[in-house]
Structure formats: C-alpha cells, structure tokens
Design a protein around this motif. Structure first.
Motif, PDB file in Angstrom:
ATOM      1  N   UNK A   2       0.815  -1.219   0.000  1.00 37.56           N
ATOM      2  CA  UNK A   2       0.000   0.000   0.000  1.00 37.56           C
ATOM      3  C   UNK A   2       0.851   1.272   0.000  1.00 37.56           C
ATOM      4  N   UNK A   3       2.032   1.198   0.631  1.00 34.03           N
ATOM      5  CA  UNK A   3       2.891   2.383   0.700  1.00 34.03           C
ATOM      6  C   UNK A   3       3.342   2.790  -0.708  1.00 34.03           C
ATOM      7  N   UNK A  39       1.634  11.982   4.566  1.00 37.54           N
ATOM      8  CA  UNK A  39       2.544  11.326   5.528  1.00 37.54           C
ATOM      9  C   UNK A  39       2.128   9.855   5.675  1.00 37.54           C
ATOM     10  N   UNK A  40       3.176   8.986   5.707  1.00 40.19           N
ATOM     11  CA  UNK A  40       2.919   7.562   6.076  1.00 40.19           C
ATOM     12  C   UNK A  40       3.738   7.320   7.345  1.00 40.19           C
ATOM     13  N   UNK A  84      -7.189   7.093   6.332  1.00 39.63           N
ATOM     14  CA  UNK A  84      -6.695   8.339   5.706  1.00 39.63           C
ATOM     15  C   UNK A  84      -7.255   9.473   6.559  1.00 39.63           C
ATOM     16  N   UNK A  85      -6.325  10.228   7.155  1.00 38.04           N
ATOM     17  CA  UNK A  85      -6.727  11.236   8.133  1.00 38.04           C
ATOM     18  C   UNK A  85      -6.329  12.631   7.602  1.00 38.04           C
ATOM     19  N   UNK A 119      -2.253   5.507   6.975  1.00 45.74           N
ATOM     20  CA  UNK A 119      -1.629   4.523   7.879  1.00 45.74           C
ATOM     21  C   UNK A 119      -2.425   3.238   8.022  1.00 45.74           C
ATOM     22  N   UNK A 120      -1.891   2.417   8.954  1.00 45.19           N
ATOM     23  CA  UNK A 120      -2.496   1.083   9.179  1.00 45.19           C
ATOM     24  C   UNK A 120      -2.549   0.826  10.695  1.00 45.19           C
ATOM     25  N   UNK A 121      -3.656   0.257  11.182  1.00 41.91           N
ATOM     26  CA  UNK A 121      -3.780  -0.093  12.612  1.00 41.91           C
ATOM     27  C   UNK A 121      -4.106  -1.579  12.701  1.00 41.91           C
TER      28      UNK A 121
END
Ligand code: ADP
Length: 753
Positions: free
Chosen positions: A600-601, A623-624, A681-682, A663-665
């Motif tokens: 995904x990055x 940002x990642x 996605x924030x 990001x990823x959680x």
C-alpha cells in the motif's frame, strides 16, 4: 578388625610362649645330647690313656720279671728276685693304693685288665691273646732258669742259654706290645679329635642355645608388652563399650518411655495381644474405655470382659489376622464397662515379637458418633436432594440399572400424572409408549455401558402433543466405584425447537431474499449499464444540436438565447459525466476483481507522484507514519480508493498547510466492536457533521459545493470507494466532526492480509 586377626592378637602371647618353650626344650635336649657325647668322648680319651698306661705297666712288669731273673741268675741273691716275684705274684701288697692305676698287679692280671679294657677292639684282643701266649712262654723260661740257679747241681749243668731269656721271644713281646700301643695311640688320636669336635659342637650348641634363648626372651618380653598393651586397649574398649551400652540402655529406656507416652497420648484405644489372645499391652484410652486399671486387664482375654457373642467375634477376627498375617479392618459392636454399646472400627495387624512369637496390635476407633451423624446426614442429604430435584423445574429422576425408578421429582410426576408411590419401582414401559420407552432405555444403556454422562434429545407424549426434551443423563457410583444407578435431568425444549424451526424458515427466506436482492442488484447494474449506455446516444445528439444551433444561429439569437444554449450544452456535458459515472459504477458491480499482492505504501507513493502538481498547489503533505503490511487485492481499484480519499482530504480542507496521514492499525475499538487490520486516511480539513456520515456514501451526494464544482465533481467518489471496499469483503466508516478534520477507516476482508 577381622575376627581371624583379632584371635591371633589375643592368643599371640600364648603362642609366643609355647614357641619359645618348645625352642628351649629342643635346645636343652640338643645340649644334653651334646654334653653326653662330649662326656663320652672324654671318657674314651681317658680310657685310651688308661689302656696305654696298662700296656706300659704290663711291659714294665715283663721287663721287671726278666731283670729280676737275670739279676738272680748272676748273683744268686734271692733278694734280686723281688722284681721278678712282684711281676708274677697275684698277692696284694700291703698299703698299696688300690684305686691308683699303678696298683700292684701281676703280669697276668695286667693282661686280664687289658683284655677287659679292650674288649670292644678285636685287633687288641688278638694282640693280647698273642701276648698272653708269649708272656706264658717267657715266664716259663724265666721260672726254669731260676729253678736251675737254685739247684747247685743243676747250676753246674746250665748252659748260657739257660741263664737268659729267649731274645726272639722278647722281641716278639716287644713287637706285640708295640702293636698294642700303636693301636691304642691311634685310637687315642681319633678320640682326642672326636673329643675336640664334640667340645666344639657343644660350644656351638651352647652358643646357639644362648642366642636363641636370648631371642626367645626378647620375643617373650615383646609379646608380653604387646599383650599388656592389648589388654589395656581391650580394657578401655570394654570400658567404652560398657559406657555405650549404658547410654544405649538409657536411650532405650527413654525411647520406651517416649513410645509409651505416644501410645498413651493417642486418643484411640490401642491393645496388644499375644498368640493366646491375652492382653499384654495397652494405652490409657483403652483402660479408660474398659473402665478398669491396667493391672486388672493385662494377662486376661476378651472372654473375661465381654459378652460371649462379642468375645467370639473378636477371637475369630484376631485368629484371622494371626493365621493370614494380613491387616484386617472390622466394624464391630463393643460393650463398654458401663454397658453402653459402641460401634467401633478396629484395625488389627500382626507382627513378630522380640522372641519371634506372633503378636497382634489393634487400634480401636469409636465411630458411633460418625455413624449417627452419617445417618442424620443421609436423611438430610436425601431431603436436600429431593428439594433440589423438586425445585429444578424440570423432570429429574434416578433409575436403577434395570431401569426401575428409584427417585422422581414433582415435574416428572406432573408430566406422567402419577403419584410418587405409583412411579417408584416401575419402568418407562409402564408409563410411555413402547417406542418412547425403547429410546429412553437405549440412552440409559449407553450411560451404563460407557460409564460417562451423555446429552440426548428425547420425545415424550404430552396432552398438547409430543414434547422434545434435551436430557442430561449420567451414572451414579457407589463407594466401591461401581455404577448402581443413572440420574437424568430432562429440559423441555419444545419452544426452543419451534423457535429454531422458525429461525430456519426465516434463514431460508432471507437466503431467498438475498438471492433475489443479488439478482435484482445485478439487474439494476445491468439496467444502469444499459440505461446509461443508451442515454449517452440521445444526450450526445442533444449536445450536438445545441452546438449546431450556437454555431449556425448565433447571429439570429439574442444574448439570452445564446446564454441558454450554452447552459444546455453545459448541462449535457454534466449529464454525460453523470452517465459515465453511473456506467462506471455499474461496471464496478459487474466486473471481477483481479487480485494480487501489493504494498500500500508504494501505491500511495505512486498516487502522490501522479498528483504532485495538485498537492503542491494546495500546500498539502502526505505522511505515512508507519510501515504498512502487504495486502492481496485488486491493485487499480485500491489505488482508486486511496486516490479518492487523499483527493477529498486535500479538497475539503481549509487549512493553509494541509496534512494528510495514510496509515495502518492492527486493531481499533469502534461502536460496533473491535476492528482488526484497518487502513485509514486522516486529514486536518473541514470535517463532516455526524448526521452526514452515512449520506456522503450515497451516489451523487455532495455536501459542499465548491467553486467550479458543478463541472468536475459529481459526488460519486465515496460511492465508488464504498463499492470497491465491499467488493473486497471489507467495509468503510469515518470518524469526523465539523471543523475538526476527518479520518476515513476501511478494512479489506479476512483474506487480504
Ligand atoms: P465529491 O467529492 O465529488 O463531492 P464524494 O463522494 O467524494 O464526492 O464526496 C461526497 C461529499 O462528502 C463531498 O461532496 C463532501 O461534501 C464530503 N466529503 C468527502 N470527503 C470529505 C472530507 N475529507 N472532508 C469533508 N468532507 C468530505
């Protein structure tokens, strides 16, 4: 120290003394023998001297006789005949010492003495015999000549030969005497040598004897010292051992007292009996139970205190222990000194006493109270069990192994419509139809055979029709571990069964509806595709006509007309966009996903590069913060998801510096529970009021109309995103408040990671 060497040390002194004594005796014997030999050899030397002396004396006598005869012949003096007479006369001379060797013996006596002295020497005997003959002849010659001299007439006729002795004869005598002497000298020489050897031997024996005696003495002294030391050591050992024995004895006494104290402090009565069943030991608890002092009980048997029937039982059980040697435990009745009967549990064992005799020890435990309590408990247990069974609200029952009811509760009685007394002791075949009873019995048997509890469904008749029960059946074990009964608890699940059946119907209906929905969705997709496809054609015609009109009739139309035609063309274009979006949306539902593993990055990076100008223009930063895991998905579609969300995050953002975090959680708590493997996605944008969180996903739904938006945005971005995510079996939601930015979360289904 091993016994053999111990024995040797203990007897070494005696052995040493005996050995020295034997040595001394041997030496004394040897010495005595040597002394005897020495004495003999000395005697023999003396003997030889004696013989030599007698030979000499004999020869002197012979010479005296001859000298006397010659002197007389020459002188005619009778005194001159004295030597001659002495030599031949056997008479004793007065005052002549008789013990002296030089005693007055005649020639014949001398010869006789010599014969006697040399009796053991054959050669000397021969010489003496010869000498005896020669001397006889000589003496006759001498006597003859003397007679002639005494007679004057005869004297005148005497020849010279008549006046002297025969020279040859004399020479012979000399020769024989010489032979005798040389023989005796030889013997003397030999005897002197023997004597010397004997003396030497004697000295050696004496010296050896003294040395050995001295050594013997030394050994004896050494042994005596050793013996003394040993005796001292033994004495101290004996003293130490006696001390140890005394200490052991004391310890034994203390142990005995200690043991006795323990026995006396055991709360249970203890007794010890001999092989004749007589009481030989006991403890305080026993004396108090018997109500008699120890002295009155010891030495007596059970028959002296108990009723005969009880004593018989005790005797028999004791005998069993004595003969089998095995421990036995008996529950017996026992009447005490006050005549009160107790229930006692007696454990008896037998062992060999110090003298090897069989001894029995028994421990009495009074279980009267326990038994009474047990009985009470049993009663209360039964009452409690009954209460539990009755309040369980469902049929509970206990059956024996043959299927006869032992206990039933009220629920069961109500079910069969009977009283307890009518049901206990009977089987299911007495109350239920055969096929029902067969099933119940089959389940009971499974429990009995397996020894395990089971859960089974059973159907029993009911006034309002058959009821279904879920029955839990399990075995009951007695104290020896054997199954003696089974217990069953049956729960009526008829309602649940009906509900289940209804649910099954609903599920089937739902599945049908879902299939119908899917079919209708499919049809809708197909319709949307066909409609949008078909709508595009007339729309394009409309647009073309508007364009022709503007081109061909521009001069004849006023401004308003031109304006309206332009607006018509714009609306046509917008409608085309909408139709295209609709067409794409229907394609999303119809086309298959082409899944592959993606990072995904990398996808986000590619999007950033593609939108570089747009990002710069808006002063945005993507940002990642953490690495993201690879996922299995349809790459172009997921690219579209990220692109849409990032675009919106920049688009609907009023901040001078627009920050977009992708990001990823691994997990996140939501109102619907914990969600795992979540991408997000924030942004720090304008945010969305909670009431629009669902609405924004609807097709063509726009919340914020931006400048120039009419031409570009159609309000389908999030609709596509949702559709793509659902096609991946995931779902999307957001957390946002107006003015506080938005975070869009989405998952991609279980197989994506
Ligand atoms: P479009 O962007 O074309 O309007 P979308 O389906 O992408 O269509 O968005 C629907 C609406 O949701 C937008 O019109 C906007 O009002 C709202 N929206 C989407 N993303 C955001 C965001 N990140 N912040 C605030 N509002 C948003």
């Amino acid at each position: 120290m091993p016994p053999a060497s111990n024995f040797f040390i203990r007897h070494i002194t005696a052995i040493g003394i005996v050995a020295v004594s034997i040595l001394v005796i041997m030496m004394a014997t040897l010495f005595t023998r040597q002394a005897a030999l020495l004495s003999h050899s000395k005697n023999m030397v003396v003997h030889s001297y004696e013989v030599t002396t007698h030979i000499q004396m004999l020869f002197n006598k012979i010479k005296d006789a001859e000298i006397g005869q010659r002197s007389y012949i020459l002188t005619g003096n009778p005194d001159d005949l004295e030597p001659y007479n002495d030599a031949i006369s056997d008479e004793e001379i007065p005052n002549f010492p008789s013990t002296s060797l030089a005693q007055h013996n005649s020639i014949h006596e001398e010869i006789a003495i010599l014969k006697q002295l040399t009796a053991d020497n054959a050669m000397s005997q021969r010489n003496l015999n010869e000498l005896d003959g020669l001397v006889d002849r000589l003496l006759k010659q001498l006597d003859h000549s003397i007679r002639l001299r005494k007679t004057p007439a005869a004297r005148l006729t005497m020849h010279d030969s008549d006046f002297g002795s025969d020279k040859d004869l004399m020479n012979n005598i000399r020769r024989v005497v010489g032979a005798l002497q040389s023989e005796e000298n030889r013997l003397l020489l030999v005897r002197i040598q023997d004597d010397e050897i004997s003396t030497k031997n004697n000295n050696q024996v004496a010296f050896t004897g003294i040395v050995l005696f001295y050594i013997g003495m030394l050994i004896s002294v050494r042994l005596a010292t050793q013996h003394w030391k040993l005796a001292r050591q033994m004495e101290s050992n004996i003293y130490r051992q006696s001390q140890e024995i005394a200490a052991a004895h004391k310890q034994l006494n203390e142990s005995h007292v200690f043991l006795k104290n323990i026995i006396n402090n055991v709360a249970d009565p203890i007794f010890v009996k001999d092989r004749q069943h007589r009481w030989i030991e006991g403890n305080t608890a026993l004396w108090s139970l018997m109500g008699k002092p120890e002295t009155e009980l010891l030495g007596k048997s059970d028959y002296d205190f108990f009723p005969k029937d009880q004593a018989d039982v005790f005797w028999e059980k004791d005998e069993e222990v004595f003969t089998s040697g095995k421990v036995n435990l008996n529950i017996e009745n026992f009447t005490d000194a006050r005549g009160v009967t107790h229930i006692i549990s007696t454990k008896k064992a037998c062992f060999k006493g110090p003298g090897g005799e069989l001894t029995l020890v028994g421990v009495i435990h009074d279980i009267t109270d326990i038994r009474t309590m047990e009985a009470k408990l049993q009663e209360s247990d039964e009452a409690r069990l009954k209460s539990i069974m009755n309040h369980s609200g469902r049929p509970v029952y206990i059956k024996d192994l043959q299927g006869k009811y032992l206990q039933v509760n009220k629920s069961l009685l109500a079910l069969v419509g009977l009283e307890e007394k009518d049901m206990v002791g009977k089987t299911d075949y007495d109350f239920f139809p055969k096929e029902c009873a067969d099933t119940f019995r089959m389940h009971d048997r499974r429990v009995i055979e397996s020894g395990m509890g089971i859960e089974c469904e059973e159907i029993a008749p009911h006034p309002d029709g058959p009821h279904t029960y879920i029955s839990v059946k399990f075995p009951l074990y007695d104290a020896s571990g054997k199954i003696y009964a089974i217990c069953g608890i049956s729960t009526d699940i008829t309602d649940r069964k009906l509900a289940e059946a209804r649910l099954l119907d609903y599920t089937k209906q739902l599945q049908g509806s879902n299939r119908e929905l899917a079919r209708s969705n499919q049809e809708l997709d197909d319709f949307a595709y066909i409609a949008s496809h078909d709508l595009k054609e007339p729309l394009r015609g409309l647009f073309n006509h508007a364009a022709f009109l503007l081109e061909d009739y521009k001069d004849r139309l006023d401004n308003d007309g031109v304006g309206r035609l332009n607006r018509l063309a714009q609306l046509c274009q917008r409608m085309e966009h909408l139709i295209n979006d609709l067409l794409y949306f229907s394609r999303l539902g119809r086309s298959n996903l082409a899944v592959q593993e993606i990072d995904p990055a990398v996808v986000v990076l590619e999007i950033t590069q593609m939108m570089e100008a747009f990002i710069k223009e808006n002063n945005a930063h993507i940002i990642i913060p953490h690495p993201m895991p690879h996922v299995i998905c349809d790459r172009p579609r997921i690219t579209e998801v990220f692109r849409n969300l990032i675009t919106n995050a920049i688009k609907y953002n009023d901040k001078p510096e627009k920050i977009v975090e992708v990001g990823f959680l691994e997990s996140i708590e939501t109102s619907g529970g914990t969600q795992h493997n979540v991408f997000y996605v924030k942004d720090n944008g304008i945010g969305i009021d909670a009431e629009f969180h669902e609405e924004i996903f609807r097709i063509f739904r726009k919340l914020h109309i931006q400048e120039g938006e009419e031409e570009s945005g159609t309000g389908v971005g999030l609709t596509f995103v949702k559709k793509i995510i659902e096609r991946h079996n995931g779902h999307i939601w957001l957390a946002s408040e107006e003015g506080k930015g938005s975070t869009f979360y989405f998952t991609l289904g279980k197989t994506a990671l």
